[in-house]
Scaffold this motif. Sequence first.
Motif, PDB file in Angstrom:
ATOM      1  N   LYS A  23       0.835  -1.206   0.000  1.00  0.00           N
ATOM      2  CA  LYS A  23       0.000   0.000   0.000  1.00  0.00           C
ATOM      3  C   LYS A  23       0.865   1.249   0.000  1.00  0.00           C
ATOM      4  N   THR A  24       2.110   1.080   0.407  1.00  0.00           N
ATOM      5  CA  THR A  24       3.065   2.174   0.332  1.00  0.00           C
ATOM      6  C   THR A  24       4.134   1.803  -0.682  1.00  0.00           C
ATOM      7  N   VAL A  25       4.227   2.591  -1.717  1.00  0.00           N
ATOM      8  CA  VAL A  25       5.245   2.363  -2.730  1.00  0.00           C
ATOM      9  C   VAL A  25       6.412   3.306  -2.427  1.00  0.00           C
ATOM     10  N   VAL A  26       7.592   2.737  -2.298  1.00  0.00           N
ATOM     11  CA  VAL A  26       8.760   3.546  -1.945  1.00  0.00           C
ATOM     12  C   VAL A  26       9.478   3.999  -3.216  1.00  0.00           C
ATOM     13  N   VAL A  27       9.544   5.306  -3.385  1.00  0.00           N
ATOM     14  CA  VAL A  27      10.313   5.872  -4.486  1.00  0.00           C
ATOM     15  C   VAL A  27      11.769   5.830  -4.053  1.00  0.00           C
ATOM     16  N   ALA A  28      12.519   4.899  -4.631  1.00  0.00           N
ATOM     17  CA  ALA A  28      13.863   4.650  -4.115  1.00  0.00           C
ATOM     18  C   ALA A  28      14.955   5.114  -5.063  1.00  0.00           C
ATOM     19  N   LYS A  29      14.554   5.537  -6.253  1.00  0.00           N
ATOM     20  CA  LYS A  29      15.573   5.999  -7.206  1.00  0.00           C
ATOM     21  C   LYS A  29      15.002   7.131  -8.036  1.00  0.00           C
ATOM     22  N   ALA A  30      15.821   8.180  -8.178  1.00  0.00           N
ATOM     23  CA  ALA A  30      15.481   9.282  -9.082  1.00  0.00           C
ATOM     24  C   ALA A  30      16.649   9.458 -10.039  1.00  0.00           C
ATOM     25  N   THR A  31      16.362   9.344 -11.309  1.00  0.00           N
ATOM     26  CA  THR A  31      17.420   9.541 -12.296  1.00  0.00           C
ATOM     27  C   THR A  31      17.276  10.936 -12.887  1.00  0.00           C
ATOM     28  N   ARG A  32      18.278  11.371 -13.609  1.00  0.00           N
ATOM     29  CA  ARG A  32      18.192  12.649 -14.296  1.00  0.00           C
ATOM     30  C   ARG A  32      18.420  12.389 -15.775  1.00  0.00           C
ATOM     31  N   LEU A  33      17.481  12.835 -16.583  1.00  0.00           N
ATOM     32  CA  LEU A  33      17.620  12.682 -18.033  1.00  0.00           C
ATOM     33  C   LEU A  33      18.391  13.876 -18.569  1.00  0.00           C
ATOM     34  N   LYS A  34      19.187  13.606 -19.578  1.00  0.00           N
ATOM     35  CA  LYS A  34      19.922  14.701 -20.214  1.00  0.00           C
ATOM     36  C   LYS A  34      18.906  15.491 -21.021  1.00  0.00           C
ATOM     37  N   PRO A  35      18.686  16.767 -20.670  1.00  0.00           N
ATOM     38  CA  PRO A  35      17.680  17.522 -21.426  1.00  0.00           C
ATOM     39  C   PRO A  35      18.145  17.756 -22.855  1.00  0.00           C
ATOM     40  N   SER A  36      17.247  17.620 -23.792  1.00  0.00           N
ATOM     41  CA  SER A  36      17.627  17.942 -25.164  1.00  0.00           C
ATOM     42  C   SER A  36      17.575  19.457 -25.337  1.00  0.00           C
ATOM     43  N   ALA A  47      16.769  22.991 -22.495  1.00  0.00           N
ATOM     44  CA  ALA A  47      16.237  23.442 -21.205  1.00  0.00           C
ATOM     45  C   ALA A  47      16.445  24.934 -21.042  1.00  0.00           C
ATOM     46  N   SER A  48      15.474  25.610 -20.494  1.00  0.00           N
ATOM     47  CA  SER A  48      15.611  27.021 -20.162  1.00  0.00           C
ATOM     48  C   SER A  48      15.170  27.188 -18.719  1.00  0.00           C
ATOM     49  N   TRP A  49      15.010  28.432 -18.291  1.00  0.00           N
ATOM     50  CA  TRP A  49      14.633  28.692 -16.907  1.00  0.00           C
ATOM     51  C   TRP A  49      13.285  28.053 -16.580  1.00  0.00           C
ATOM     52  N   SER A  50      12.356  28.100 -17.531  1.00  0.00           N
ATOM     53  CA  SER A  50      11.001  27.652 -17.190  1.00  0.00           C
ATOM     54  C   SER A  50      10.458  26.544 -18.085  1.00  0.00           C
ATOM     55  N   ARG A  51      11.294  25.972 -18.916  1.00  0.00           N
ATOM     56  CA  ARG A  51      10.826  24.854 -19.745  1.00  0.00           C
ATOM     57  C   ARG A  51      11.951  23.865 -19.976  1.00  0.00           C
ATOM     58  N   VAL A  52      11.547  22.620 -20.133  1.00  0.00           N
ATOM     59  CA  VAL A  52      12.551  21.599 -20.431  1.00  0.00           C
ATOM     60  C   VAL A  52      11.969  20.586 -21.400  1.00  0.00           C
ATOM     61  N   ARG A  53      12.810  20.111 -22.288  1.00  0.00           N
ATOM     62  CA  ARG A  53      12.421  19.026 -23.175  1.00  0.00           C
ATOM     63  C   ARG A  53      13.422  17.899 -23.007  1.00  0.00           C
ATOM     64  N   PHE A  54      12.945  16.692 -23.167  1.00  0.00           N
ATOM     65  CA  PHE A  54      13.878  15.576 -23.073  1.00  0.00           C
ATOM     66  C   PHE A  54      13.604  14.605 -24.203  1.00  0.00           C
ATOM     67  N   ASP A  55      14.578  13.729 -24.412  1.00  0.00           N
ATOM     68  CA  ASP A  55      14.499  12.748 -25.482  1.00  0.00           C
ATOM     69  C   ASP A  55      13.717  11.530 -24.964  1.00  0.00           C
ATOM     70  N   VAL A  56      12.551  11.290 -25.533  1.00  0.00           N
ATOM     71  CA  VAL A  56      11.695  10.194 -25.062  1.00  0.00           C
ATOM     72  C   VAL A  56      12.382   8.836 -25.258  1.00  0.00           C
ATOM     73  N   GLN A  57      13.119   8.695 -26.348  1.00  0.00           N
ATOM     74  CA  GLN A  57      13.842   7.442 -26.590  1.00  0.00           C
ATOM     75  C   GLN A  57      14.842   7.160 -25.471  1.00  0.00           C
ATOM     76  N   GLN A  58      15.519   8.215 -25.043  1.00  0.00           N
ATOM     77  CA  GLN A  58      16.481   8.086 -23.945  1.00  0.00           C
ATOM     78  C   GLN A  58      15.760   7.626 -22.668  1.00  0.00           C
ATOM     79  N   ALA A  59      14.582   8.186 -22.433  1.00  0.00           N
ATOM     80  CA  ALA A  59      13.795   7.814 -21.252  1.00  0.00           C
ATOM     81  C   ALA A  59      13.390   6.342 -21.319  1.00  0.00           C
ATOM     82  N   MET A  60      12.974   5.889 -22.498  1.00  0.00           N
ATOM     83  CA  MET A  60      12.546   4.489 -22.667  1.00  0.00           C
ATOM     84  C   MET A  60      13.730   3.536 -22.488  1.00  0.00           C
ATOM     85  N   ARG A  61      14.867   3.914 -23.045  1.00  0.00           N
ATOM     86  CA  ARG A  61      16.068   3.076 -22.904  1.00  0.00           C
ATOM     87  C   ARG A  61      16.441   2.928 -21.430  1.00  0.00           C
TER      88      ARG A  61
END
Length: 169
Positions: A43-56, A58-72
């Motif tokens: 009933k409690t799911v532990v978020v145990a890992k946070a990764t950082r994707l290389k933004p394709s 990024a600015s102060w208020s917006r970010v885009r990332f590569d979806v393929q990289q996320a899937m890989r």
Amino acid sequence: MPGAAWRLRFGAEVLRELGRHAQRGLLSRESVGQLYAKDLTGKTVVVAKATRLKPSWASWSRVRFDVQQAMREREQLFRDGWHCLGFWHTHPELDPMPSPEDRALAAEHARAALTLTNGMVFVIVGTRPLPSGLRVWCHTGSDLITMTVETPNVAYVSTPLAAQSPRHE
Ligand SMILES: [Zn+2]
């Protein structure tokens, strides 16, 4: 799988990692990454890992990332027993709210097969020190539901909507 009422708990290491990227300066840029858990059965799911994707891009208020990289990344970590719960990203705001673009992204990914039957976890890290800077939503495939963040680091959802499995359209 989590039932109608379930919790997310953010591990200390995850909070530290997210806090490192919080945007507290005018020259800061948005960061984005994915959240993972080893066990989805309680009933409690532990978020145990946070990764950082290389933004394709990024600015102060917006970010885009590569979806393929996320899937890989998901495929690689899945081999080691990690289940992707969703995304995190930063906003240069005290009380961050999802932009229309964020909502579209969350909906799109919640409809695609993610591991949580309740949908996809969507975290925005604001500028307040964590955990108070943490804002958490869950996208069920049809709705973006606010998850209450309990002190110090537990996000909780109990809305009946969250009990529905994602719609397949
Ligand atoms: Zn955003």
